[in-house]
Scaffold this motif. Structure first.
Motif, PDB file in Angstrom:
ATOM      1  N   UNK A 131      -9.941  -6.380   5.806  1.00 27.37           N
ATOM      2  CA  UNK A 131      -8.938  -5.321   5.737  1.00 27.37           C
ATOM      3  C   UNK A 131      -9.579  -4.108   5.072  1.00 27.37           C
ATOM      4  N   UNK A 132      -9.585  -2.987   5.785  1.00 24.92           N
ATOM      5  CA  UNK A 132     -10.149  -1.762   5.226  1.00 24.92           C
ATOM      6  C   UNK A 132      -9.043  -0.715   5.178  1.00 24.92           C
ATOM      7  N   UNK A 133      -8.801  -0.195   3.987  1.00 27.62           N
ATOM      8  CA  UNK A 133      -7.813   0.879   3.868  1.00 27.62           C
ATOM      9  C   UNK A 133      -8.569   2.156   3.520  1.00 27.62           C
ATOM     10  N   UNK A 134      -8.512   3.111   4.437  1.00 29.34           N
ATOM     11  CA  UNK A 134      -9.242   4.362   4.227  1.00 29.34           C
ATOM     12  C   UNK A 134      -8.254   5.488   3.965  1.00 29.34           C
ATOM     13  N   UNK A 135      -8.666   6.435   3.120  1.00 31.23           N
ATOM     14  CA  UNK A 135      -7.816   7.610   2.897  1.00 31.23           C
ATOM     15  C   UNK A 135      -8.641   8.876   3.089  1.00 31.23           C
ATOM     16  N   UNK A 136      -7.986   9.903   3.631  1.00 33.59           N
ATOM     17  CA  UNK A 136      -8.616  11.216   3.749  1.00 33.59           C
ATOM     18  C   UNK A 136      -9.128  11.564   5.122  1.00 33.59           C
ATOM     19  N   UNK A 137      -9.184  12.849   5.360  1.00 37.05           N
ATOM     20  CA  UNK A 137      -9.767  13.357   6.608  1.00 37.05           C
ATOM     21  C   UNK A 137      -8.906  13.195   7.833  1.00 37.05           C
ATOM     22  N   UNK A 138      -7.587  13.065   7.642  1.00 41.78           N
ATOM     23  CA  UNK A 138      -6.703  12.914   8.804  1.00 41.78           C
ATOM     24  C   UNK A 138      -6.051  14.222   9.210  1.00 41.78           C
TER      25      UNK A 138
ATOM     26  N   UNK B  32      -3.465   9.404   4.898  1.00 43.33           N
ATOM     27  CA  UNK B  32      -3.857  10.767   4.523  1.00 43.33           C
ATOM     28  C   UNK B  32      -4.474  10.810   3.128  1.00 43.33           C
ATOM     29  N   UNK B  33      -5.221  11.873   2.845  1.00 41.48           N
ATOM     30  CA  UNK B  33      -5.915  11.965   1.561  1.00 41.48           C
ATOM     31  C   UNK B  33      -5.036  12.434   0.411  1.00 41.48           C
ATOM     32  N   UNK B  34      -4.045  13.259   0.722  1.00 45.65           N
ATOM     33  CA  UNK B  34      -3.199  13.819  -0.340  1.00 45.65           C
ATOM     34  C   UNK B  34      -2.464  12.671  -1.045  1.00 45.65           C
TER      35      UNK B  34
END
Ligand code: ATP
Ligand code: MG
Length: 416
Positions: free
Chosen positions: A62-69, A145-147
């Protein structure tokens, strides 16, 4: 199951932004009983992002990524992910209409309505960038999202329930924390070494900071009762070894809060006399509500003039021992007792630097005195390394620690 949290953005690598998203996600997943294995930060440069994403998907489930959307030039996550998964970007008319209506109709909002085909969309209730989830070959990639507040809102409104449904979380991670003041890592570690041998399944960590040392006990168990059964005996052993120095209780891990509670509970009052800390001890305490229930105030007697005229530190003491001396600190406490009705009085006087030091009293020499009305005043000197900011912060923390051991266990630090 391996879980990894990925933060994307050059501003994180450059040190301009603190990666609080990873902290938030780790903390929330821990509450759900899931342990995060790794945090990674990647540049938003296309090839680095592609490489990094490949890598994390290989080693984690499981990878949870944030930012750059977002829709700007440097927001590349969506396109890179689509390429990596060999997916086209699909235009979602309904999503676009919603964005046009909520915000305005322009190419940037339109861009936000393109989502990799087959992805599960997570609605962004407060911002424009939707999140989404891709599942492939038993791997799950979540893009948020990154915010921070948009990401957090999305976590609570949709991702949390998705994860709960997806993973049958039988074993949960339980954690207990113990906070200790005035003790060094080297003094605590030998006890922890023994405790670790008693139950290898309980993970014991030690985390020093300016305001004390936190010891964490974590264990994976089916339920709280079983977790407590393993953690409690070890925790009790530590508490027995350092009783007066432990200020954590019932979830409170903050020294100012512990001090406020015990003063109010005992119905005692406190007044401070601060020289080199310039009121920092008082402001640290008054941040908390209901401080007026025990703190009468602080006299910031920075100069000798104020020490003499307000606190009545004798001229002869200042001359003989100097403003930075246990003797002056003691008279500052006496002055408070004469001026106010306080049950406890604490004073601090020191050389925070960069100037003002001497061979006998270098920068970082700080004297403290603490008294309980009618009892002997405990006073002494410590040497604090570091710059002005550190010396002041350390002095605040040290003063609060002295206060804690005295009010909770009637323990003096400098004198028997
Ligand atoms: P947007 O639509 O706002 O552009 P986005 O998903 O593209 O959303 P980013 O552009 O990556 O988000 O980040 C927006 C802001 O959010 C950053 O400028 C930064 O202030 C904050 N931010 C991004 N990532 C993190 C993080 N890991 N921790 C804390 N703040 C972050
Ligand atoms: Mg952006």
């Amino acid at each position: 199951m391996k879980i990894e949290i990925l933060a994307i953005g050059d501003e994180l690598l450059s040190g301009n932004t603190l990666n609080t998203n990873a902290t938030f996600l780790s903390r929330e997943l821990k509450k759900m009983g899931l342990r995060v294995d790794r945090h990674l930060v990647l540049s938003d440069e296309e090839s680095a992002l592609k490489e990094g994403l490949k890598e994390v998907l290989e080693r984690s489930d499981l990878v949870i990524a944030t930012g750059g959307l977002g829709p700007t030039e440097d927001d590349r996550t969506k396109r890179v992910v689509a390429k990596l998964f060999h997916l086209e970007l699909e235009y979602h008319q309904d999503l676009a209409e919603m964005l046009f209506q909520k915000f305005e109709k322009n190419k940037y909002k339109k861009e936000q309505a393109f989502i990799p085909k087959g992805a599960l969309i997570l609605t962004n209730e407060i911002g424009t960038a939707p999140g989404f989830i891709l599942e492939k070959d038993n791997k799950i990639l979540v893009l948020l999202p990154g915010v921070p507040y948009e990401m957090e809102k999305m976590f609570f409104s949709s991702l949390k329930s998705y994860i709960k449904k997806k993973f049958d979380i039988k074993m949960k991670v339980f954690e207990e924390l113990v906070a200790i003041c005035l003790k060094k890592e080297d003094e605590i570690e030998p006890i922890l070494e023994n405790l670790r041998k008693r139950d290898r399944k309980v993970n014991i960590g030690i985390y020093p900071s300016l305001s004390g040392i936190k010891v964490s006990f974590t264990v994976e168990e089916n339920d709280e009762k079983s977790a407590n059964k393993r953690i409690e005996p070890l925790k009790k052993e530590l508490e027995k070894a350092f009783a007066p120095y432990i200020f954590s209780s019932e979830g409170i891990l903050d020294l100012p809060e512990a001090i406020k509670n015990i003063f109010i509970q005992k119905g005692k009052t406190l007044t401070l006399a601060e020289s080199c800390t310039g009121g920092a001890i008082s402001s640290t305490l008054t941040v908390l509500p209901n401080t007026s229930g025990y703190l009468l105030g602080s006299i910031v007697s920075y100069s000798n003039e104020l020490k003499k005229n307000i606190l009545h530190v004798p001229e002869s003491i200042l001359k003989e021992f100097g403003a930075v001396s246990p003797e002056t600190a003691t008279y500052m406490v006496k002055g408070i007792f004469d001026l106010t009705s306080a049950d406890y009085a604490l004073s601090v006087t020191g050389i925070a630097g960069p100037g003002g030091g001497s061979i006998k009293k270098p920068v970082g020499t700080v004297c403290f005195a603490l008294g309980e009305r009618g009892k002997k005043i405990d006073a002494g000197k410590v040497s604090i390394p570091g710059d002005r900011e550190f010396i002041i912060k350390y002095s605040v923390s040290f003063a609060l620690s002295l206060l804690w051991v005295r009010i909770s266990h009637n323990l003096t630090h400098f004198t028997p």
